[in-house]
Scaffold this motif. Structure first.
Motif, PDB file in Angstrom:
ATOM      1  N   GLU A 194      11.965  63.265  19.044  1.00 57.53           N
ATOM      2  CA  GLU A 194      11.900  62.623  20.357  1.00 57.53           C
ATOM      3  C   GLU A 194      10.680  63.121  21.141  1.00 57.53           C
ATOM      4  OE1 GLU A 194      15.084  61.531  23.795  1.00 57.53           O
ATOM      5  OE2 GLU A 194      15.863  62.469  21.999  1.00 57.53           O
ATOM      6  N   MET A 195      10.385  64.414  21.002  1.00 56.02           N
ATOM      7  CA  MET A 195       9.223  64.973  21.719  1.00 56.02           C
ATOM      8  C   MET A 195       7.918  64.394  21.180  1.00 56.02           C
ATOM      9  SD  MET A 195      10.455  68.900  21.916  1.00 56.02           S
ATOM     10  CE  MET A 195       8.927  69.612  22.485  1.00 56.02           C
ATOM     11  N   ARG A 196       7.878  64.129  19.866  1.00 55.09           N
ATOM     12  CA  ARG A 196       6.655  63.553  19.288  1.00 55.09           C
ATOM     13  C   ARG A 196       6.485  62.105  19.718  1.00 55.09           C
ATOM     14  NH1 ARG A 196       7.926  65.569  14.658  1.00 55.09           N
ATOM     15  NH2 ARG A 196       8.173  63.542  13.668  1.00 55.09           N
ATOM     16  N   ALA A 197       7.618  61.405  19.896  1.00 54.81           N
ATOM     17  CA  ALA A 197       7.555  59.976  20.221  1.00 54.81           C
ATOM     18  C   ALA A 197       7.318  59.725  21.707  1.00 54.81           C
ATOM     19  CB  ALA A 197       8.849  59.301  19.783  1.00 54.81           C
ATOM     20  N   SER A 198       7.629  60.701  22.554  1.00 56.19           N
ATOM     21  CA  SER A 198       7.570  60.444  23.996  1.00 56.19           C
ATOM     22  C   SER A 198       6.930  61.614  24.739  1.00 56.19           C
ATOM     23  CB  SER A 198       9.006  60.207  24.513  1.00 56.19           C
ATOM     24  OG  SER A 198       9.091  60.518  25.880  1.00 56.19           O
ATOM     25  N   ALA A 199       5.814  61.312  25.427  1.00 57.09           N
ATOM     26  CA  ALA A 199       5.116  62.355  26.197  1.00 57.09           C
ATOM     27  C   ALA A 199       6.014  62.862  27.322  1.00 57.09           C
ATOM     28  CB  ALA A 199       3.815  61.784  26.765  1.00 57.09           C
ATOM     29  N   GLN A 200       6.836  61.960  27.850  1.00 58.40           N
ATOM     30  CA  GLN A 200       7.732  62.355  28.952  1.00 58.40           C
ATOM     31  C   GLN A 200       8.779  63.365  28.460  1.00 58.40           C
ATOM     32  OE1 GLN A 200       9.946  59.054  30.491  1.00 58.40           O
ATOM     33  NE2 GLN A 200      10.740  60.218  32.200  1.00 58.40           N
ATOM     34  N   ALA A 201       9.328  63.090  27.268  1.00 54.44           N
ATOM     35  CA  ALA A 201      10.320  64.022  26.705  1.00 54.44           C
ATOM     36  C   ALA A 201       9.649  65.372  26.434  1.00 54.44           C
ATOM     37  CB  ALA A 201      10.908  63.447  25.417  1.00 54.44           C
ATOM     38  N   ARG A 202       8.411  65.352  25.921  1.00 55.32           N
ATOM     39  CA  ARG A 202       7.716  66.607  25.613  1.00 55.32           C
ATOM     40  C   ARG A 202       7.472  67.410  26.895  1.00 55.32           C
ATOM     41  NH1 ARG A 202       3.827  64.639  22.846  1.00 55.32           N
ATOM     42  NH2 ARG A 202       2.235  64.721  24.465  1.00 55.32           N
ATOM     43  N   ARG A 203       7.013  66.702  27.935  1.00 56.65           N
ATOM     44  CA  ARG A 203       6.759  67.392  29.219  1.00 56.65           C
ATOM     45  C   ARG A 203       8.037  68.026  29.745  1.00 56.65           C
ATOM     46  NH1 ARG A 203       3.258  63.250  30.436  1.00 56.65           N
ATOM     47  NH2 ARG A 203       4.858  62.064  31.527  1.00 56.65           N
ATOM     48  N   LEU A 204       9.140  67.300  29.607  1.00 55.72           N
ATOM     49  CA  LEU A 204      10.414  67.829  30.119  1.00 55.72           C
ATOM     50  C   LEU A 204      10.827  69.089  29.345  1.00 55.72           C
ATOM     51  CD1 LEU A 204      12.913  67.688  31.901  1.00 55.72           C
ATOM     52  CD2 LEU A 204      13.916  66.106  30.266  1.00 55.72           C
ATOM     53  N   VAL A 205      10.789  69.009  28.016  1.00 56.58           N
ATOM     54  CA  VAL A 205      11.220  70.158  27.213  1.00 56.58           C
ATOM     55  C   VAL A 205      10.319  71.372  27.477  1.00 56.58           C
ATOM     56  CG1 VAL A 205      11.488  71.007  24.844  1.00 56.58           C
ATOM     57  CG2 VAL A 205      12.286  68.714  25.440  1.00 56.58           C
ATOM     58  N   GLU A 206       9.023  71.103  27.725  1.00 57.34           N
ATOM     59  CA  GLU A 206       8.091  72.216  27.933  1.00 57.34           C
ATOM     60  C   GLU A 206       8.122  72.777  29.355  1.00 57.34           C
ATOM     61  OE1 GLU A 206       4.439  70.597  26.469  1.00 57.34           O
ATOM     62  OE2 GLU A 206       5.038  70.895  24.363  1.00 57.34           O
TER      63      GLU A 206
END
Ligand SMILES: NC(=O)c1ccc[n+]([C@@H]2O[C@H](COP(=O)([O-])OP(=O)(O)OC[C@H]3O[C@@H](n4cnc5c(N)ncnc54)[C@H](OP(=O)(O)O)[C@@H]3O)[C@@H](O)[C@H]2O)c1
Length: 415
Positions: A194-206
């Motif tokens: 999910e983090m690879r597919a979505s910049a928003q998800a990556r920003r949230l997790v980070e």
């Protein structure tokens, strides 16, 4: 609201790898008279598990429920005071059960390590659960109980000495031995995809405050990103490398601080690392472990190498052997300095594979704590953390179950 329930605790996911261990722990350790049930998709497989457990479990009722069937989840939530769920990946399977429990005031404990799932759970159901009085408690296993209770105990120790707020705080994993299950790998890979597919998800997790109840109210303490490579920690005098669960545990601990109205401190800076000591070979070991972890993550990220690794790694339903689970252990230290210039050291240790043997004790005791210790729990409901939902009452239970959890003032930092 849930006092009139037919059962005290239901283990949902009892046919899975960890679910069976949690059921086994409760069969051996729940006090007589505690009413326990086993839940899952297949009555036949649940009956097989119950027969294998034997003893106290022989008369436990079986409840059939499927995450795809919200009516079965509503019936499950109404049947018990506490649902302990090991049905994962939680991002894929878990939210409907949170909704069912939050809606009818049933307490809930799980083993999720998925930040995106927890964020959704908070956004959608914190208010609902606060309204019905439900305690929805995520991450009640090796992720994130040692971190969350360890820091809570340091906060209590510093407060008892009138030593001010917690400031720079570092959890160091000094020893760890254990295995991994297919369910854990599937959950981790789901979030990475999910983090690879979505910049928003990556920003949230980070985001270090990804699980905050009020992101805008969090203090600006500069960069707090998780350690990616080996380095020398001058303040501790040791070499350190990344700790794979830091990305979850640090967010949980920061949420606990915020839910406690920042009682740990507004200048509480928290990180988690693996410690390699100060020997001549320590930098090489730290670099090798960091590189190995990166290589595995990269291997699992891409379909061809993931397929290849899939032939050797455990599949859902599989996990470390009985021998590996018994031989495992973890030892953790948490170092902190307070605003009054005092230093404290927390120690959290247990025998048994952290993710499986020790985790089944942690989730089993969390479920018993929510079901049996209500009068001693913090007066708080909503989507909570182990520290904010159960606090020192859970720490006492784990100590009685053989886990070490201590927090002491020290005059100098331990080596
Ligand atoms: N926090 C920690 O320290 C920690 C430690 C260990 C594990 N975990 C987490 O715990 C979770 C479980 O791990 P595991 O190794 O036990 O996984 P597993 O062996 O694959 O078990 C998954 C369970 O979920 C059930 N399930 C799947 N889909 C379902 C559905 N639609 N409705 C109802 N039940 C369903 C499975 O039932 P069937 O038998 O019917 O397929 C099985 O009982 C994972 O998310 C893992 O990351 C966390």
């Amino acid at each position: 609201m849930s006092g009139d329930r037919e059962l005290d605790v239901v283990v949902f996911g009892a046919t899975g790898f960890v679910g069976q261990l949690v059921a086994g722990y409760l069969a051996d350790h729940a006090p007589p008279g505690v009413r326990i049930g086993l839940a899952g998709r297949s009555e036949r497989r649940l009956a097989d598990i119950r027969a294998r457990l034997g003893g106290a479990a022989s008369s436990w009722p079986l409840l059939v429920a499927d995450c795809a069937d919200v009516r079965s989840l509503a019936a499950l939530a109404r049947a018990a005071r506490v649902i302990a769920t090991t049905v994962g990946p939680y991002r894929r399977q878990g939210l409907a059960l949170v909704e069912a429990c939050a809606s009818v005031g049933t307490d809930y404990a799980d083993l999720t390590g998925e930040v995106l799932f927890m964020r959704d759970s908070i956004d959608r159901y914190h208010g609902v659960a606060a309204g019905t009085g439900a305690r929805i408690v995520h991450s009640c296993g090796f992720d994130s109980i040692p971190s969350d209770l360890g820091v809570l105990l340091l906060h209590h120790a510093a407060r008892a000495d009138d030593a001010g707020d917690l400031e720079d705080t570092t959890l160091v994993v000094t020893a760890l031995r254990g295995g991994i299950s297919g369910g854990t790998l599937a959950s981790g890979m789901g979030q990475w995809d999910e983090m690879r597919a979505s910049a928003q998800a990556r920003r949230l997790v980070e985001d270090p405050y990804a699980l905050s109840p009020d992101r805008g109210a969090e203090p600006d303490l500069g960069g707090q990103s998780d350690l990616q490579w080996a380095r020398h920690a001058a303040d501790l005098g040791i070499w350190v490398g990344p700790f794979i669960m830091a990305g979850l545990n640090t967010r949980v601990v920061r949420r606990s601080n915020a839910l406690h109205n920042w009682a740990y401190g507004r200048r509480f800076r928290y990180r988690e690392v693996t410690g390699f000591g100060s020997s001549l070979t320590a930098p090489v070991q730290a670099a090798a472990v960091a590189a190995g972890a990166k290589a595995l993550m990269t291997g699992l990220a891409f379909p061809p190498s993931r397929a290849l690794l899939g032939t050797v790694l455990p599949r859902p339903g599989q996990g470390p052997s009985d021998k590996t689970r018994r031989a495992g252990y973890f030892r953790i230290q948490i170092h902190t300095r307070t605003s009054a210039g005092m230093r404290y050291l927390g120690k959290i240790e247990a025998q048994g594979d952290p993710g499986y043997a020790a985790t089944s004790v942690m989730l089993g005791e969390s479920a018993l704590c929510l079901a049996l210790d209500r009068d001693r729990l913090p007066d708080r409901a909503g989507v909570l953390t182990p520290a904010t939902a159960m606090g020192t009452t859970l720490a006492e239970r784990l100590q009685a179950a053989g886990h070490t959890l201590t927090a002491q003032r020290i005059t100098r930092l331990a080596p």
